[in-house]
Design a protein around this motif. Structure first.
Motif, short mmCIF file in Angstrom:
data_model
loop_
_atom_site.label_atom_id
_atom_site.label_comp_id
_atom_site.label_asym_id
_atom_site.label_seq_id
_atom_site.Cartn_x
_atom_site.Cartn_y
_atom_site.Cartn_z
N GLU A 1 0.80 -1.22 0.00
CA GLU A 1 0.00 0.00 0.00
C GLU A 1 0.83 1.27 0.00
OE1 GLU A 1 -2.51 -0.45 3.40
OE2 GLU A 1 -3.43 -2.28 2.63
N SER A 2 2.02 1.21 0.54
CA SER A 2 2.87 2.40 0.63
C SER A 2 3.61 2.61 -0.68
CB SER A 2 3.89 2.22 1.77
OG SER A 2 4.74 3.32 1.85
N ASP A 3 3.53 3.79 -1.24
CA ASP A 3 4.22 4.11 -2.50
C ASP A 3 5.08 5.35 -2.28
OD1 ASP A 3 5.08 4.24 -5.08
OD2 ASP A 3 3.14 4.74 -5.96
N PRO A 4 6.38 5.22 -2.08
CA PRO A 4 7.16 4.00 -2.24
C PRO A 4 7.08 3.12 -1.00
CG PRO A 4 8.62 5.79 -1.63
CD PRO A 4 7.23 6.38 -1.78
N PRO A 5 7.44 1.85 -1.17
CA PRO A 5 7.45 0.95 -0.02
C PRO A 5 8.42 1.45 1.06
CG PRO A 5 7.65 -0.27 -2.07
CD PRO A 5 7.79 1.18 -2.40
N VAL A 6 8.23 0.99 2.28
CA VAL A 6 9.06 1.40 3.40
C VAL A 6 10.41 0.68 3.30
CG1 VAL A 6 9.26 1.43 5.92
CG2 VAL A 6 7.05 1.89 4.82
N ALA A 7 11.49 1.45 3.27
CA ALA A 7 12.83 0.91 3.02
C ALA A 7 13.21 -0.19 4.01
CB ALA A 7 13.87 2.03 3.04
N GLU A 8 12.97 0.04 5.30
CA GLU A 8 13.36 -0.94 6.31
C GLU A 8 12.65 -2.28 6.07
OE1 GLU A 8 13.29 -1.55 11.16
OE2 GLU A 8 12.52 0.30 10.30
N THR A 9 11.39 -2.23 5.69
CA THR A 9 10.64 -3.46 5.45
C THR A 9 11.10 -4.13 4.16
OG1 THR A 9 8.77 -2.46 6.60
CG2 THR A 9 8.32 -4.45 5.35
N VAL A 10 11.45 -3.35 3.15
CA VAL A 10 12.00 -3.91 1.91
C VAL A 10 13.29 -4.68 2.23
CG1 VAL A 10 13.04 -3.36 -0.33
CG2 VAL A 10 10.96 -2.17 0.41
N ILE A 11 14.13 -4.08 3.06
CA ILE A 11 15.40 -4.72 3.44
C ILE A 11 15.14 -6.00 4.23
CG2 ILE A 11 17.48 -4.45 4.87
CD1 ILE A 11 17.35 -1.41 4.03
N ASP A 12 14.22 -5.94 5.19
CA ASP A 12 13.88 -7.13 5.99
C ASP A 12 13.31 -8.23 5.10
OD1 ASP A 12 14.70 -5.78 8.27
OD2 ASP A 12 12.66 -5.30 8.92
N PHE A 13 12.46 -7.86 4.15
CA PHE A 13 11.87 -8.83 3.22
C PHE A 13 12.97 -9.51 2.40
CE2 PHE A 13 10.62 -9.52 -1.21
CZ PHE A 13 9.65 -10.50 -1.07
N ALA A 14 13.87 -8.71 1.84
CA ALA A 14 14.95 -9.27 1.01
C ALA A 14 15.81 -10.22 1.82
CB ALA A 14 15.79 -8.14 0.42
N ARG A 15 16.15 -9.84 3.02
CA ARG A 15 16.98 -10.71 3.87
C ARG A 15 16.25 -12.00 4.23
NH1 ARG A 15 19.43 -5.78 7.49
NH2 ARG A 15 21.09 -5.23 6.02
N ALA A 16 14.94 -11.91 4.47
CA ALA A 16 14.16 -13.11 4.80
C ALA A 16 14.16 -14.10 3.65
CB ALA A 16 12.73 -12.71 5.17
N TYR A 17 14.26 -13.60 2.42
CA TYR A 17 14.25 -14.46 1.24
C TYR A 17 15.65 -14.71 0.68
CZ TYR A 17 9.23 -14.84 1.03
OH TYR A 17 7.93 -15.16 1.31
N GLY A 18 16.67 -14.19 1.36
CA GLY A 18 18.04 -14.46 0.95
C GLY A 18 18.48 -13.79 -0.33
N VAL A 19 17.91 -12.63 -0.62
CA VAL A 19 18.33 -11.89 -1.82
C VAL A 19 18.97 -10.57 -1.39
CG1 VAL A 19 16.58 -12.97 -3.30
CG2 VAL A 19 16.06 -10.81 -2.15
N ASN A 20 19.63 -9.94 -2.30
CA ASN A 20 20.33 -8.69 -2.02
C ASN A 20 19.32 -7.57 -1.75
OD1 ASN A 20 21.88 -6.35 -2.03
ND2 ASN A 20 23.21 -7.09 -3.67
N PRO A 21 19.35 -6.96 -0.58
CA PRO A 21 18.42 -5.87 -0.26
C PRO A 21 18.54 -4.68 -1.21
CG PRO A 21 19.54 -6.60 1.73
CD PRO A 21 20.21 -7.29 0.58
N VAL A 22 19.72 -4.46 -1.76
CA VAL A 22 19.91 -3.33 -2.68
C VAL A 22 19.02 -3.50 -3.91
CG1 VAL A 22 21.58 -2.11 -4.13
CG2 VAL A 22 22.25 -2.89 -1.84
N ASP A 23 18.86 -4.73 -4.37
CA ASP A 23 17.97 -4.98 -5.52
C ASP A 23 16.55 -4.57 -5.20
OD1 ASP A 23 20.10 -6.01 -6.99
OD2 ASP A 23 19.66 -8.08 -6.45
#
Length: 139
Positions: free
Chosen positions: A41-63
């Motif tokens: 819902e947030s545009d842009p998405p919340v950076a901290e949550t994007v980073i947490d999501f990427a780490r949870a899935y084992g991908v690079n948060p920068v992507d």
């Protein structure tokens, strides 16, 4: 929905492999309401949550930050290149430049290539200096 948000959601769905928001939240160890608010819902998405999501899935948060439009691709590339360049010794940098120049000189020459211009004397070629090689890398 903005193009940027569509691009981010496509990245999120690709990374999550079809997981529901509830499954994403469980994997991240947070409430699924937060996933919805911060990653949909947030545009842009919340950076901290994007980073947490990427780490949870084992991908690079920068992507994820790039996909969300929170940072630009060229910013990520400059950041990735700057530390190794700063850490390299002058000799290592010179060795790399020498290697690249030798590689460039061995490559095929084309009369249509704007980087190359031939002198009139046979057997000798002159090359124009490429001034764009390190532009912006150390800034």
């Amino acid at each position: 929905m903005s193009e940027r948000m569509e691009r981010f959601l496509a990245w999120r769905d690709r990374v999550a492999g079809g997981d529901s928001e509830r499954a994403i939240a469980a994997r991240m160890g947070i409430g699924n309401n937060r996933v919805g608010r911060h990653l949909r819902e947030s545009d842009p998405p919340v950076a901290e949550t994007v980073i947490d999501f990427a780490r949870a899935y084992g991908v690079n948060p920068v992507d994820g930050l790039v996909a969300a439009g929170l940072i630009q691709q060229d910013e990520a590339l400059r950041a990735a290149a700057s530390d190794p360049l700063r850490a390299a010794s002058q000799l290592q940098l010179l060795d790399e430049l020498t290697r690249r120049e030798k590689e460039r000189l061995r490559g095929p020459l084309s009369t249509h290539d704007p980087e190359h211009s031939a002198e009139t004397s046979p057997g000798r070629r002159r090359f124009r200096r490429d001034t764009t090689v390190g532009k912006g890398l150390l800034t």
